[in-house]
Design an enzyme around this catalytic site. Structure first.
Site, PDB file in Angstrom:
ATOM      1  N   ASP A  51      39.480   9.605   8.174  1.00  0.00           N
ATOM      2  CA  ASP A  51      39.153   8.653   8.825  1.00  0.00           C
ATOM      3  C   ASP A  51      40.757   7.228   8.286  1.00  0.00           C
ATOM      4  O   ASP A  51      41.392   7.096   7.524  1.00  0.00           O
ATOM      5  CB  ASP A  51      38.579   7.960   6.977  1.00  0.00           C
ATOM      6  CG  ASP A  51      37.051   6.708   7.588  1.00  0.00           C
ATOM      7  OD1 ASP A  51      37.549   6.450   8.217  1.00  0.00           O
ATOM      8  OD2 ASP A  51      35.916   7.115   7.548  1.00  0.00           O
ATOM      9  N   THR A  90      33.292   2.928  11.006  1.00  0.00           N
ATOM     10  CA  THR A  90      33.432   4.521  10.278  1.00  0.00           C
ATOM     11  C   THR A  90      32.056   5.325  11.414  1.00  0.00           C
ATOM     12  O   THR A  90      32.186   6.016  12.063  1.00  0.00           O
ATOM     13  CB  THR A  90      33.461   4.334   8.856  1.00  0.00           C
ATOM     14  OG1 THR A  90      34.363   4.059   8.938  1.00  0.00           O
ATOM     15  CG2 THR A  90      32.996   5.917   9.094  1.00  0.00           C
ATOM     16  N   HIS A 305      42.075   0.334   2.738  1.00  0.00           N
ATOM     17  CA  HIS A 305      41.739  -1.177   2.887  1.00  0.00           C
ATOM     18  C   HIS A 305      41.808  -1.077   1.188  1.00  0.00           C
ATOM     19  O   HIS A 305      42.249  -2.690   1.402  1.00  0.00           O
ATOM     20  CB  HIS A 305      40.198  -0.559   2.421  1.00  0.00           C
ATOM     21  CG  HIS A 305      39.360  -0.319   4.119  1.00  0.00           C
ATOM     22  ND1 HIS A 305      38.818  -1.477   4.947  1.00  0.00           N
ATOM     23  CD2 HIS A 305      38.539   0.366   4.718  1.00  0.00           C
ATOM     24  CE1 HIS A 305      38.347  -1.010   5.876  1.00  0.00           C
ATOM     25  NE2 HIS A 305      38.013   0.497   5.385  1.00  0.00           N
ATOM     26  N   ASP A 346      38.758   8.252  13.459  1.00  0.00           N
ATOM     27  CA  ASP A 346      37.137   7.624  14.195  1.00  0.00           C
ATOM     28  C   ASP A 346      37.404   5.974  14.206  1.00  0.00           C
ATOM     29  O   ASP A 346      36.756   5.541  15.221  1.00  0.00           O
ATOM     30  CB  ASP A 346      35.680   7.372  12.641  1.00  0.00           C
ATOM     31  CG  ASP A 346      36.558   6.970  11.235  1.00  0.00           C
ATOM     32  OD1 ASP A 346      37.160   7.205  11.232  1.00  0.00           O
ATOM     33  OD2 ASP A 346      36.394   6.298  10.463  1.00  0.00           O
TER      34      ASP A 346
END
Length: 556
Positions: A51, A90, A305, A346
């Site tokens: 991810d 995502t 993040h 993703d």
């Protein structure tokens, strides 16, 4: 946190070592034979999504890898893969990886969307991996479901062709597990509030119970700071963002801190350990058919993040993941199973704007906190004399009109909304539903697509909005002032969010690198060809990528 530690706790023994054999006597020199892809189908397909592993991060760290990524780089390397659509989030990204279809076909237009007809929630929001029809399910406390995924996955197609196929999906996030696993899975597990969980009523196998016990023990144990490799040390520079400091973290963690467990290399280690345990316990790849397991490694996204992409935290995360993948592959090697791996992501991601400013990119800024859908809707309502709310949704994505508006009101609202969005200096473009629907679904190289073509690849008429707003490049759509734990994000129309690596590896297959752009939707037809599975071209958007490094083709 090494994969080995959690694997040992989970499997009950240390990760098995490869058998050692004596070196053969030197053979006479021979003319090199170009490698070819094995003629027999692999017995196990392993699909890994990292991810927020952007093509930029892959390029930045590929020379530093020494573990599992090195193995992947010995196979077929496509460094410019594309999540070609506009909604680089995502859920849409994971929906493309094993379906061969873009969001315009999968129906997964974003992580969430607005449905003013299908639920009674005040904000009308629907999460991509929920079944909002279940009584008591809410947007924040939802019932996980695959109901919104509109197409079959590779695992479903394999099971339809041979019911003996086992389909397994494991991930840090529910949406990753659901979107890659699909509707017909034998085992599907994601990390929830209290460890790995699944759909209500599913029996927990012993290996998952062992995983949860091992993870609970790990979380209950405090962790000191990780050792920073020499090449990571120049990245350990403090950057201030909204009263917090990023860039110098080393993943120390207090006992019981689940949030920071997720936001660390430990998290991916846990997911890979469970995947290894399921492969062993279920004896995947050891039957007459080909099995498939999909694995969603989510920690890179949480780290991106929480700390951004260019500090010591990301350096530690990726080098740790590299080692965890290496140990995971050792487990697979020890089974003796012939397995085919694909690794991709993703979506990509962007660093914190404050660090970009230190890195000679002063025009990388945060979205203006005053630029909101709610604010523009309120201004439109006051100008036109229409009681609100007028608009739903978010900047840099889909915007929906209130369904109670009359046709004349909708036309007036559309004119005003386009004018107000475009009047802001951070807005790049605004597309209407009619403009997007009039655009042909592109079939040209993804790096050449126009913005409206990218929007079209994300557009699914039953769910998509009335407008689609695109912010300018380098505008980080995490508004100023920053509130909460996230300092950086993704989700834009631009290539730093669209480009991801796509890597294939299989023992004996040989390798090559192809720099031209390909798409994640090409993964399904590519893997299907290796097992002789026919997938009608009209049912998917992707094309088969030839994995044979020499003459001949795997696309048959």
């Amino acid at each position: 946190m090494r994969f080995l530690t959690l694997a040992a706790l989970l499997l009950g023994t240390a990760v098995p070592a490869l058998a050692q054999t004596a070196a053969p006597a030197p053979a006479p020199a021979a003319v090199p034979v170009p490698p070819t892809y094995p003629a027999t189908p692999p017995k196990l397909i392993v699909a890994i999504s990292v991810d927020q592993f952007s093509a930029d991060l892959f390029a930045e760290y590929r020379a530093r890898f020494t573990g599992g990524f090195v193995r992947m780089m010995q196979g077929a390397v496509f460094p410019s893969g594309y999540q070609s659509h506009a909604a680089t989030e995502t859920c849409p990204g994971h929906s493309t990886i094993l379906t061969g279809s873009r969001p315009s076909r999968t129906g997964i237009i974003a992580n969430d969307w607005i449905d003013q007809r299908g639920n009674n929630r005040p904000d009308h929001k629907v999460y991509c991996a929920e079944d909002e029809r279940v009584p008591g399910s809410t947007f924040k406390d939802y019932t996980v479901s695959d109901v919104h995924l509109m197409v079959p996955t590779l695992g479903e197609r394999m099971k339809a062709a041979d019911p003996r196929t086992r389909v397994v999906s494991v991930a840090g996030k529910d949406r990753a597990a659901v979107m890659m696993g699909g509707h017909k899975v034998d085992e599907l597990w994601w990390f929830g509030k209290d460890g790995f969980t699944s759909y209500a009523g599913r029996t927990m196998p012993p290996v998952v119970a062992r995983a949860n016990a091992a993870v609970a023990k790990q979380i209950a144990t405090s962790q000191g700071p990780m050792t920073l490799p020499t090449f990571c040390q120049p990245l350990a520079r403090a950057v201030a963002v909204a009263g917090k400091t990023i860039g110098t973290g080393r993943f120390e963690r207090a006992a019981g801190d689940v949030n920071n467990f997720r936001r660390s290399p430990e998290y991916d280690a846990a997911v890979l350990a469970l995947a290894a345990g399921l492969i062993q316990d279920m004896k995947l790849g050891r039957g007459p058919q080909t099995d498939i397991i999909s694995i969603g490694a989510s920690a890179t996204d949480y780290v991106g993040h929480g700390y951004g992409t260019e500090g010591s935290e990301m350096c530690l995360q990726l080098t740790s993941l590299d080692q965890s993948l290496g140990e995971f592959f050792k487990v697979l090697d020890a089974t003796g199973v012939d397995y085919q791996v694909v690794l991709t992501a993703d979506h990509g991601g962007s660093d914190a704007s404050e660090r970009h400013a230190h890195h000679a990119i002063p025009d990388a800024v945060r979205q203006d906190g005053e630029l909101t859908v709610e604010g523009i809707g309120k201004a439109i309502g006051q100008k036109l004399g229409i009681a609100g709310p007028i608009l739903f949704g978010g900047v840099n994505g889909d915007v929906w009109y209130d369904i109670k508006l009359t046709p004349a009101q909708k036309a007036a609202v559309e004119r005003e909304a386009i004018a107000m969005f475009m009047a802001h200096p951070q807005t790049q473009a605004v597309f209407t539903r009619a403009q997007i629907m009039a655009t042909t679904v592109p079939n040209t190289p993804p790096e050449t697509w126009t913005l409206v073509e990218r929007a079209r690849a994300s557009f699914y008429p039953p769910r998509s909005g009335d407008l689609l707003v695109a912010m300018k490049p380098r505008v980080l759509t995490l508004p100023h002032p920053v509130v909460g734990s996230a300092v950086a994000t993704h989700g834009s129309f631009w290539d730093y969010d669209r480009r991801v690596p796509i890597l294939f590896w299989r023992k004996g297959a040989g390798g090559f690198e192809e720099p031209f752009g390909v798409e994640t939707v090409d993964i399904l037809p590519t893997l299907a060809a290796t097992i002789g599975l026919n997938v009608p071209k009209g049912e998917i958007d992707g094309r088969c990528l030839d994995l044979n490094p020499g003459e001949g083709s795997t696309c048959r």
